[in-house]
Design an enzyme around this catalytic site. Structure first.
Site, PDB file in Angstrom:
ATOM      1  N   ASN A 196       0.778  -1.112   0.037  1.00 28.90           N
ATOM      2  CA  ASN A 196      -0.213  -0.075   0.188  1.00 28.90           C
ATOM      3  C   ASN A 196       0.777   1.400  -0.016  1.00 28.90           C
ATOM      4  OD1 ASN A 196       0.430  -0.590   2.538  1.00 28.90           O
ATOM      5  ND2 ASN A 196      -1.259   0.385   3.444  1.00 28.90           N
ATOM      6  N   HIS A 207       8.966  -8.376  -0.815  1.00 30.07           N
ATOM      7  CA  HIS A 207       8.292  -7.260  -1.033  1.00 30.07           C
ATOM      8  C   HIS A 207       7.349  -7.818  -1.419  1.00 30.07           C
ATOM      9  CE1 HIS A 207       6.357  -3.334  -0.830  1.00 30.07           C
ATOM     10  NE2 HIS A 207       7.586  -2.819  -1.629  1.00 30.07           N
ATOM     11  N   ALA A 208       5.838  -6.949  -0.960  1.00 32.83           N
ATOM     12  CA  ALA A 208       4.377  -7.480  -1.654  1.00 32.83           C
ATOM     13  C   ALA A 208       4.500  -8.610  -2.925  1.00 32.83           C
ATOM     14  CB  ALA A 208       3.315  -6.788  -1.197  1.00 32.83           C
ATOM     15  N   GLY A 255       2.019  -5.637   7.975  1.00 34.74           N
ATOM     16  CA  GLY A 255       0.694  -6.216   6.640  1.00 34.74           C
ATOM     17  C   GLY A 255      -0.429  -6.375   7.810  1.00 34.74           C
ATOM     18  N   GLU A 266       4.411  -4.699  12.825  1.00 36.46           N
ATOM     19  CA  GLU A 266       3.063  -2.957  12.399  1.00 36.46           C
ATOM     20  C   GLU A 266       2.391  -3.637  11.925  1.00 36.46           C
ATOM     21  OE1 GLU A 266       0.547  -0.907  11.301  1.00 36.46           O
ATOM     22  OE2 GLU A 266       2.290  -0.280   9.847  1.00 36.46           O
ATOM     23  N   LEU A 267       0.576  -3.897  12.194  1.00 36.53           N
ATOM     24  CA  LEU A 267      -0.540  -5.032  11.532  1.00 36.53           C
ATOM     25  C   LEU A 267      -1.066  -3.943  11.244  1.00 36.53           C
ATOM     26  CD1 LEU A 267      -0.238  -7.752  13.854  1.00 36.53           C
ATOM     27  CD2 LEU A 267       1.412  -7.376  11.735  1.00 36.53           C
ATOM     28  N   CYS A 320      -3.722   1.865   7.486  1.00 34.70           N
ATOM     29  CA  CYS A 320      -3.631   1.388   8.610  1.00 34.70           C
ATOM     30  C   CYS A 320      -4.254   2.336   9.177  1.00 34.70           C
ATOM     31  CB  CYS A 320      -2.472   0.458   8.738  1.00 34.70           C
ATOM     32  SG  CYS A 320      -0.431   1.768   9.228  1.00 34.70           S
ATOM     33  N   GLU A 373     -11.068  -4.422  10.151  1.00 38.06           N
ATOM     34  CA  GLU A 373      -9.884  -3.735   9.834  1.00 38.06           C
ATOM     35  C   GLU A 373     -11.036  -3.830   8.281  1.00 38.06           C
ATOM     36  OE1 GLU A 373      -6.250  -1.159   8.286  1.00 38.06           O
ATOM     37  OE2 GLU A 373      -6.424  -3.639   8.550  1.00 38.06           O
TER      38      GLU A 373
END
Length: 453
Positions: free
Chosen positions: A132, A156-157, A207, A229-230, A263, A357
């Site tokens: 993102n 990475h994604a 993620g 960090e979610l 997020c 979320e």
């Protein structure tokens, strides 16, 4: 050979394909990190800072082309992508200028002749990063990690492989030798192989809650430090005396940043009943003025969501909430990855729009009687990343901020991550901190040294 495809989200056009690395290539990258670490860790702060500053210069010189790469791969509106690249340069310069001060020896008076705490690097650190903010998420990890003397590995994604390789190229062009920063084009099933390697000393993941839980379990099994960090379901509290127009403007900016895929986007709008009608009307009017479309067009304010499955998930969360009594009063239509911003009223606990979320352009409006109920509702979440409080009574706001269960609280402004301020969450939003002095301290060896006659 398996590969990742890069797809332009706006119209689902395939734009590139990247071959996945095999076991031998992964092993070679790990070996490269191991060989480079002793050399890189011995470099003075000035040398590391010089490279970080060169990276910052390259980012600014190439911000337009790098921004186009971001937009092509994950659909972010172009002007937002440019701002993301600029922020990365800011982060590089911040740590180049402050890392040595953060990590200097700390003298402590004790019964010894001399005692102090020294902070040193730990080795190779793995970053598992999301799509993102494909540049900023990486740089807020890489800048402090490298300045501390560690070497970095990036997984990475899958949909932003081009960004991953471009970041490695930036470091190499800036003078970082091979092995200082490496991008791994690898699938999720090799994460355990990489993280369990004796060469990797720690991991930082940004993620989903599920990904964080899985990676933390692997790291724990191998006795390795992890920072997570979610997700977040940030509360945006509007009290009766708030500046409703300013709050509404910020609410829409916060919720709609990156098409709602953030997020720390405001997700649950907790509004006292005296302000609810005016605030809702103002938000509704501002949503109507948004221009959704091609993210490369200058007039576009809202681009597509990054992937079709993400848009479908958001749609199901909205529909499930409506089935439980929420009212969809605006938007909510899907056309491919293009998701029309949706406004829900009468959202309550027990609905996906409250409990989960919602990673996309979905506004959940929640009526509360007073500030006490607002705080109770805000803290009624398994997440705890960020939060907003809107009121003209600043003394009250600060007192309430201390009671809000989250990693940050922004009073009368939008939640943001900034290089100088620690960033992270509690509860299911993760643990550990990025950015600021706290961020660079996550991946160092805090060593006590005493001297006696």
């Amino acid at each position: 050979m398996k590969s990742f495809k890069s797809i332009y989200p706006f119209n689902q056009t395939a734009i590139a394909e990247y071959k996945l690395m095999g076991d031998a290539e992964i092993d070679e990258a790990l070996s490269g990190s191991e060989k480079m670490f002793p050399h890189w860790s011995r470099q003075p702060f000035e040398k590391r800072a010089e490279i970080l500053k060169r990276v910052a210069t390259l980012l600014l010189e190439r911000k337009e082309s790098l921004a186009r790469l971001i937009t092509n791969e994950m659909g972010k509106v172009l002007q937002e992508a440019v701002a993301e690249v600029e922020k990365c340069a800011l982060g590089c310069n911040y740590y180049a200028e402050n890392a040595q001060r953060f990590l200097q020896d700390e003298i402590i008076k004790t019964g010894y002749k001399k005692s102090f705490v020294a902070c040193g690097p730990i080795g190779a650190v793995l970053a598992i990063m999301p799509w993102n903010f494909p540049f900023w998420q990486v740089f807020r990890f890489a800048a402090p990690t490298l300045m501390a003397g560690n070497v970095a590995l990036l997984k990475h994604a899958p949909n932003v492989c081009g960004c991953s390789l471009a970041i490695q190229q930036l470091f190499e062009e800036a003078g970082a030798e091979p092995g200082v920063f490496q991008s791994l084009i690898a699938d999720t099933d090799v994460t355990e192989k990489i993280l369990s390697s004796r060469i990797v000393q720690a991991v930082s993941l940004t993620g989903s809650e599920r990904a964080g839980s899985s990676v933390a379990a692997i790291a724990s099994a191998h006795v390795k430090k992890s920072v997570l960090e979610l997700g977040g379901s940030d509360a945006f509290i509007v009290l009766a005396d708030a500046d409703v127009q300013k709050a509404a403007e910020t609410a829409v900016a916060s919720r709609m940043q990156n098409a709602g895929q953030s997020c720390i986007a405001a997700k649950r709008f907790l509004v006292v009943e005296e302000a609810l009608d005016d605030f809702t009307a103002a938000v509704k009017e501002k949503i109507k003025k948004l221009k959704q479309g091609d993210p490369f067009h200058a007039a576009t304010t809202t681009g597509p969501m990054a992937r079709l499955d993400l848009a479908e998930k958001l749609y199901m969360q909205m529909q499930a909430s409506a089935a439980k009594g929420a009212q969809v009063v605006l938007g909510g239509r899907m056309e491919g990855c293009n998701y029309q911003p949706a406004l829900l009223l009468n959202v309550q606990p027990g609905m996906p729009a409250f409990d989960e979320e919602t990673f996309g352009p979905l506004f959940s409006m929640i009526k509360v009687k007073d500030e006490a109920e607002a705080m109770a509702m805000a803290n009624n979440s398994r997440y705890g990343l960020g939060g907003n409080i809107w009121t003209k009574d600043l003394e009250k706001a600060v007192a309430l901020a201390k009671k809000l269960n989250s990693g940050s609280v922004f009073i009368n402004s939008m939640v943001k991550s900034e290089p100088a301020l620690p960033f992270g969450g509690i509860k299911k939003s993760g643990y550990g901190r990025e950015l600021g002095k706290h961020g660079i301290m996550e991946f160092v060896n805090v060593k006590t040294v005493t001297v006696s006659d």
